[in-house]
Design a protein around this motif. Structure first.
Motif, mmCIF file in Angstrom:
data_model
loop_
_atom_site.group_PDB
_atom_site.id
_atom_site.type_symbol
_atom_site.label_atom_id
_atom_site.label_comp_id
_atom_site.label_asym_id
_atom_site.label_seq_id
_atom_site.Cartn_x
_atom_site.Cartn_y
_atom_site.Cartn_z
ATOM 1 N N VAL A 47 4.692 -4.552 18.086
ATOM 2 C CA VAL A 47 4.171 -4.702 16.815
ATOM 3 C C VAL A 47 2.674 -4.038 17.091
ATOM 4 N N ALA A 48 2.264 -3.054 16.472
ATOM 5 C CA ALA A 48 1.153 -2.428 16.666
ATOM 6 C C ALA A 48 0.434 -1.825 15.513
ATOM 7 N N LEU A 49 -0.729 -1.664 15.590
ATOM 8 C CA LEU A 49 -1.598 -1.049 14.633
ATOM 9 C C LEU A 49 -2.058 0.310 15.305
ATOM 10 N N ILE A 50 -1.881 1.235 14.261
ATOM 11 C CA ILE A 50 -2.311 2.810 14.390
ATOM 12 C C ILE A 50 -3.651 2.974 13.489
ATOM 13 N N ASN A 51 -4.838 3.216 14.161
ATOM 14 C CA ASN A 51 -6.167 3.038 13.553
ATOM 15 C C ASN A 51 -6.539 4.923 13.481
ATOM 16 N N CYS B 146 -15.746 4.823 9.567
ATOM 17 C CA CYS B 146 -15.149 4.368 10.963
ATOM 18 C C CYS B 146 -16.096 3.592 11.991
ATOM 19 N N LEU B 147 -17.387 4.109 11.768
ATOM 20 C CA LEU B 147 -18.564 3.615 12.565
ATOM 21 C C LEU B 147 -18.850 2.131 12.176
ATOM 22 N N SER B 148 -18.775 1.980 10.854
ATOM 23 C CA SER B 148 -19.145 0.360 10.636
ATOM 24 C C SER B 148 -17.708 -0.234 10.902
ATOM 25 N N GLU B 149 -16.628 -0.029 10.814
ATOM 26 C CA GLU B 149 -15.476 -0.819 11.322
ATOM 27 C C GLU B 149 -15.232 -0.745 12.829
ATOM 28 N N HIS B 150 -15.974 0.059 13.745
ATOM 29 C CA HIS B 150 -15.701 -0.170 15.051
ATOM 30 C C HIS B 150 -15.913 -1.313 15.896
ATOM 31 N N PRO B 151 -17.035 -2.129 15.531
ATOM 32 C CA PRO B 151 -17.261 -3.530 16.222
ATOM 33 C C PRO B 151 -15.888 -4.269 15.943
ATOM 34 N N MET B 152 -15.260 -4.295 14.661
ATOM 35 C CA MET B 152 -13.880 -4.990 14.526
ATOM 36 C C MET B 152 -13.179 -4.612 15.216
ATOM 37 N N LEU B 153 -12.590 -3.317 15.353
ATOM 38 C CA LEU B 153 -11.805 -2.941 16.182
ATOM 39 C C LEU B 153 -12.056 -3.404 17.797
ATOM 40 N N MET B 154 -13.144 -3.265 18.093
ATOM 41 C CA MET B 154 -13.564 -3.882 19.496
ATOM 42 C C MET B 154 -13.124 -5.256 19.546
ATOM 43 N N ARG B 155 -13.656 -5.898 18.833
ATOM 44 C CA ARG B 155 -13.108 -7.493 18.759
ATOM 45 C C ARG B 155 -11.720 -7.549 18.609
ATOM 46 N N LEU C 117 -3.398 -1.851 19.837
ATOM 47 C CA LEU C 117 -4.352 -0.932 18.649
ATOM 48 C C LEU C 117 -4.110 0.624 19.308
ATOM 49 N N TYR C 118 -3.495 1.539 18.686
ATOM 50 C CA TYR C 118 -3.704 2.884 19.064
ATOM 51 C C TYR C 118 -4.629 3.567 17.895
ATOM 52 N N GLY C 119 -5.135 4.706 18.584
ATOM 53 C CA GLY C 119 -6.062 5.658 17.762
ATOM 54 C C GLY C 119 -5.368 6.941 17.597
ATOM 55 N N LEU C 120 -5.847 7.532 16.433
ATOM 56 C CA LEU C 120 -5.589 8.953 15.909
ATOM 57 C C LEU C 120 -6.677 9.415 15.670
ATOM 58 N N ASN C 121 -7.310 10.627 16.249
ATOM 59 C CA ASN C 121 -8.523 10.954 15.700
ATOM 60 C C ASN C 121 -8.395 12.179 15.106
ATOM 61 N N TRP C 122 -8.771 12.093 13.643
ATOM 62 C CA TRP C 122 -8.174 13.009 12.723
ATOM 63 C C TRP C 122 -9.194 13.829 12.125
ATOM 64 N N ARG C 123 -8.672 15.281 12.439
ATOM 65 C CA ARG C 123 -9.629 16.465 11.568
ATOM 66 C C ARG C 123 -10.970 16.347 12.234
ATOM 67 N N ASP C 124 -10.959 16.344 13.428
ATOM 68 C CA ASP C 124 -12.347 16.103 14.219
ATOM 69 C C ASP C 124 -12.577 17.311 15.058
#
Length: 182
Positions: A68-72, A81-90, A99-106
């Protein structure tokens, strides 16, 4: 002539009021389509995203299956995204969820610089500069997070920042339910 001037002033004002009312209604209803029901309980599309510049590995659908995983979905230009980042770190440090990341349209390199600056909570991160995978997932903006079961099926889509409340009241209970033996 005076009547014509009044109409030309009133029409833009009326349009502005209608647009403002629609935006207010959207904001009070919670924003974008959170459920994404048409995309739930579907398998993840097959994908193999390239790594962020400077990373050795990217992200593939096969990386996610089996747990079971999360894709952020995030972007360096996204203030939320910056404001949610501390929650992802926690979550990465304290919770037992992949927790997997997808860097979108950057911009090239911007995702890696963002993670270097703020911390990297992801097991692996893929680059989606053109937004093709995002389109397959029906990403409407960032951040968005997808809960994927061990068989690789999308079970939930959260639009907006992950917060402690979303984690406690929505995602954690869903993860526990998914992980229950049948």
């Amino acid at each position: 002539m005076a009547g014509g001037i009044r109409k030309s002033v009133l029409i833009p004002v009326a349009v502005f009021v209608l647009i403002g009312g629609a935006l207010l209604a959207l904001a009070s209803s919670g924003g974008r389509d959170v459920a994404g029901e048409g995309y739930l309980d579907r398998p993840l599309p097959e994908f193999a995203q390239p790594p962020l510049i400077g990373d050795e590995r990217g992200l593939a659908a096969s990386d996610i299956r089996g747990e079971v995983a999360l894709i952020n979905v995030f972007a360096s230009w996204c203030a939320v995204c910056l404001s949610e980042h501390p929650m992802l770190m926690r979550l990465a440090e304290e919770e037992e969820v992949a927790l997997y990341g997808l860097n979108w349209r950057d911009r090239p390199g911007a995702g890696r610089r963002f993670l270097d600056r703020h911390g990297d909570p992801y097991v692996a991160t893929g680059e989606d500069a053109a937004g093709r995978l995002g389109a397959q997932l029906a990403v409407t903006g960032v951040p968005e997070t997808y809960l994927v079961d061990a068989e690789g099926r999308i079970r939930y889509r959260h639009v907006g920042a992950l917060t402690e409340r979303v984690w406690q009241e929505v995602l954690r209970p869903l993860i526990r339910e998914i992980e229950k033996p049948s």
